[in-house]
Design a protein around this motif. Sequence first.
Motif, mmCIF file in Angstrom:
data_model
loop_
_atom_site.group_PDB
_atom_site.id
_atom_site.type_symbol
_atom_site.label_atom_id
_atom_site.label_comp_id
_atom_site.label_asym_id
_atom_site.label_seq_id
_atom_site.Cartn_x
_atom_site.Cartn_y
_atom_site.Cartn_z
ATOM 1 N N VAL A 289 0.798 -10.896 -24.879
ATOM 2 C CA VAL A 289 1.381 -9.934 -23.938
ATOM 3 C C VAL A 289 1.749 -8.643 -24.659
ATOM 4 C CG1 VAL A 289 3.413 -9.491 -22.486
ATOM 5 C CG2 VAL A 289 2.199 -11.679 -22.316
ATOM 6 N N GLU A 290 2.352 -8.783 -25.836
ATOM 7 C CA GLU A 290 2.735 -7.607 -26.625
ATOM 8 C C GLU A 290 1.520 -6.744 -26.952
ATOM 9 O OE1 GLU A 290 5.044 -6.631 -30.857
ATOM 10 O OE2 GLU A 290 4.085 -8.572 -30.515
ATOM 11 N N ALA A 291 0.432 -7.395 -27.355
ATOM 12 C CA ALA A 291 -0.775 -6.649 -27.708
ATOM 13 C C ALA A 291 -1.406 -6.000 -26.478
ATOM 14 C CB ALA A 291 -1.776 -7.577 -28.392
ATOM 15 N N LEU A 292 -1.437 -6.709 -25.350
ATOM 16 C CA LEU A 292 -2.013 -6.151 -24.134
ATOM 17 C C LEU A 292 -1.246 -4.917 -23.672
ATOM 18 C CD1 LEU A 292 -2.733 -9.436 -22.110
ATOM 19 C CD2 LEU A 292 -4.420 -7.918 -23.143
ATOM 20 N N LEU A 293 0.087 -4.999 -23.703
ATOM 21 C CA LEU A 293 0.892 -3.846 -23.296
ATOM 22 C C LEU A 293 0.697 -2.685 -24.253
ATOM 23 C CD1 LEU A 293 4.236 -5.605 -22.251
ATOM 24 C CD2 LEU A 293 2.491 -4.628 -20.754
ATOM 25 N N GLY A 294 0.549 -2.991 -25.543
ATOM 26 C CA GLY A 294 0.320 -1.931 -26.521
ATOM 27 C C GLY A 294 -0.995 -1.213 -26.324
ATOM 28 N N LYS A 295 -1.945 -1.875 -25.675
ATOM 29 C CA LYS A 295 -3.249 -1.275 -25.425
ATOM 30 C C LYS A 295 -3.324 -0.580 -24.070
ATOM 31 C CE LYS A 295 -5.899 -2.027 -29.026
ATOM 32 N NZ LYS A 295 -6.668 -0.960 -29.682
ATOM 33 N N GLY A 296 -2.205 -0.567 -23.332
ATOM 34 C CA GLY A 296 -2.178 0.161 -22.076
ATOM 35 C C GLY A 296 -2.434 -0.658 -20.844
ATOM 36 N N ALA A 297 -2.438 -1.977 -20.949
ATOM 37 C CA ALA A 297 -2.614 -2.812 -19.757
ATOM 38 C C ALA A 297 -1.422 -2.631 -18.827
ATOM 39 C CB ALA A 297 -2.765 -4.280 -20.147
ATOM 40 N N ALA A 298 -1.642 -2.743 -17.523
ATOM 41 C CA ALA A 298 -0.577 -2.582 -16.539
ATOM 42 C C ALA A 298 0.439 -3.713 -16.673
ATOM 43 C CB ALA A 298 -1.164 -2.558 -15.137
ATOM 44 N N LEU A 299 1.722 -3.363 -16.636
ATOM 45 C CA LEU A 299 2.770 -4.351 -16.863
ATOM 46 C C LEU A 299 2.768 -5.433 -15.786
ATOM 47 C CD1 LEU A 299 5.141 -5.335 -18.502
ATOM 48 C CD2 LEU A 299 6.608 -3.691 -17.310
ATOM 49 N N GLY A 300 2.553 -5.054 -14.512
ATOM 50 C CA GLY A 300 2.523 -6.050 -13.458
ATOM 51 C C GLY A 300 1.406 -7.056 -13.648
ATOM 52 N N THR A 301 0.238 -6.574 -14.063
ATOM 53 C CA THR A 301 -0.898 -7.463 -14.306
ATOM 54 C C THR A 301 -0.608 -8.405 -15.463
ATOM 55 O OG1 THR A 301 -2.377 -5.718 -13.537
ATOM 56 C CG2 THR A 301 -3.376 -7.543 -14.744
ATOM 57 N N VAL A 302 -0.019 -7.869 -16.524
ATOM 58 C CA VAL A 302 0.289 -8.693 -17.698
ATOM 59 C C VAL A 302 1.347 -9.737 -17.363
ATOM 60 C CG1 VAL A 302 1.228 -8.643 -20.032
ATOM 61 C CG2 VAL A 302 -0.396 -6.896 -19.318
ATOM 62 N N LEU A 303 2.385 -9.351 -16.606
ATOM 63 C CA LEU A 303 3.415 -10.315 -16.221
ATOM 64 C C LEU A 303 2.831 -11.400 -15.318
ATOM 65 C CD1 LEU A 303 6.571 -8.108 -15.543
ATOM 66 C CD2 LEU A 303 6.047 -9.483 -17.557
ATOM 67 N N ALA A 304 1.919 -11.020 -14.412
ATOM 68 C CA ALA A 304 1.273 -12.018 -13.560
ATOM 69 C C ALA A 304 0.460 -13.000 -14.396
ATOM 70 C CB ALA A 304 0.383 -11.324 -12.531
ATOM 71 N N PHE A 305 -0.235 -12.492 -15.394
ATOM 72 C CA PHE A 305 -1.006 -13.357 -16.295
ATOM 73 C C PHE A 305 -0.087 -14.324 -17.042
ATOM 74 C CE2 PHE A 305 -2.570 -13.820 -20.729
ATOM 75 C CZ PHE A 305 -3.658 -14.635 -20.473
ATOM 76 N N MET A 306 1.022 -13.793 -17.559
ATOM 77 C CA MET A 306 1.953 -14.632 -18.307
ATOM 78 C C MET A 306 2.574 -15.706 -17.415
ATOM 79 S SD MET A 306 5.322 -13.381 -20.410
ATOM 80 C CE MET A 306 6.502 -14.563 -21.063
ATOM 81 N N MET A 307 2.998 -15.319 -16.210
ATOM 82 C CA MET A 307 3.588 -16.297 -15.292
ATOM 83 C C MET A 307 2.588 -17.389 -14.927
ATOM 84 S SD MET A 307 5.755 -13.947 -12.618
ATOM 85 C CE MET A 307 7.341 -13.226 -13.059
ATOM 86 N N SER A 308 1.336 -17.003 -14.720
ATOM 87 C CA SER A 308 0.307 -17.972 -14.360
ATOM 88 C C SER A 308 0.075 -18.973 -15.486
ATOM 89 C CB SER A 308 -0.993 -17.236 -14.020
ATOM 90 O OG SER A 308 -2.034 -18.143 -13.752
ATOM 91 N N VAL A 309 -0.007 -18.466 -16.717
ATOM 92 C CA VAL A 309 -0.239 -19.353 -17.868
ATOM 93 C C VAL A 309 0.892 -20.372 -18.000
ATOM 94 C CG1 VAL A 309 -0.355 -19.431 -20.382
ATOM 95 C CG2 VAL A 309 -1.645 -17.694 -19.139
ATOM 96 N N ILE A 310 2.142 -19.913 -17.820
ATOM 97 C CA ILE A 310 3.294 -20.780 -18.069
ATOM 98 C C ILE A 310 3.594 -21.695 -16.885
ATOM 99 C CG2 ILE A 310 5.761 -20.819 -18.594
ATOM 100 C CD1 ILE A 310 5.372 -18.109 -19.980
ATOM 101 N N ALA A 311 3.550 -21.154 -15.652
ATOM 102 C CA ALA A 311 4.002 -21.916 -14.483
ATOM 103 C C ALA A 311 2.915 -22.738 -13.825
ATOM 104 C CB ALA A 311 4.616 -20.964 -13.454
ATOM 105 N N LEU A 312 1.632 -22.389 -14.020
ATOM 106 C CA LEU A 312 0.545 -23.065 -13.309
ATOM 107 C C LEU A 312 -0.505 -23.643 -14.258
ATOM 108 C CD1 LEU A 312 -0.037 -20.563 -10.351
ATOM 109 C CD2 LEU A 312 1.202 -22.726 -10.291
#
Length: 352
Positions: A289-312
């Motif tokens: 997540v840290e690397a994706l945000l550092g490269k300019g990925a949208a925060l909402g998209t990254v948070l959705a990815f993180m939530m999906s990995v952990i919760a589902l």
Amino acid sequence: MTNLPHPVGHRLDAETLRWFAATAAGLALWFLLYGQLAPTASRLAGLLPLQPGGHAASAVEFFIYDTPKVLMLLTLVVFAMGVVRSFFSPERTRALLAGRAEGLGNVAAAGLGIVTPFCSCSAVPLFIGFVSAGVPLGVTFSFLIAAPMINEVALGLLFALVGWQVALTYLGFGLLVAILSGWVIGRLKLEGWLEPWVRDLRTAPVDFEPSRLTPVDRLRAGLDAVRDIVGRVWIWIIVGIAAGAFIHGYVPAEMLGAIMGKEAWWSVPAAVLLGIPMYSNAAGIIPVVEALLGKGAALGTVLAFMMSVIALSLPEMIILRKVLTIRLILVFIAVVACGILAVGFLFNALFA
């Protein structure tokens, strides 16, 4: 004979003081070492036969710096929360949630999920315990969603690595997803979709012994948590940091922005679908997540990815299959996924 208890009390007091002193010394050493990580990583990367400023040098320096940083942060957070968790045993949690009505019960369950012990391996016994204690199904799901997704490791590492704004946003939206998803599942009245042997469990009264742990016991609980959690996840953290280092050094920011940027409307559902089959814990996915945000990925998209990995995650669904029918698992995935999608789209829109 009446003087016998006094030496015991003195020994206990001395032991407590020794533990407090050792803890204070350990914290001081932690902060001293943590402050030297950045210059040490730069010096070590400079010793390698790599072109300064090149892709490989950037990736290697990221890996050398982030590996001890994340492991040290994880150790500190897990120790602190291990002490906090000594106040919240699974039995106490069951007793606090038993008999709670929907609504307030969902809020209480999601809040308890942040500080109580939970991982995929404990999903089944916790679920059975909650059902046998008379906890409503929707309230139970609020806890099962919140506990892995908004755990203290995720929040602590997010705060340390990407700032308090992201950590607070993740906390707020994560709680909202857990509360609303549990409430929706509760309103659907799907108790009949539990496995028959779970559905037939008789409601039993729940009681727990008052805590008699001493301060030393609680510090030991913190150390036990470090040995248990860090010992189990360190390899996943290194794998996650290696992936983050590759992204940091080799993936062009323009390409990542096109795939996970705000302009790509399909990036949020794609991130959720990508996250479901992956297996990682919060500590392992946060360096990515840290690397994706550092490269300019949208925060909402990254948070959705993180939530999906952990919760589902797929492994957790396989474990929950022991107590849930397939159709109830599908409802659970659909409701939580809709909540995660809403988080991704809403947050991208707010910061467009």
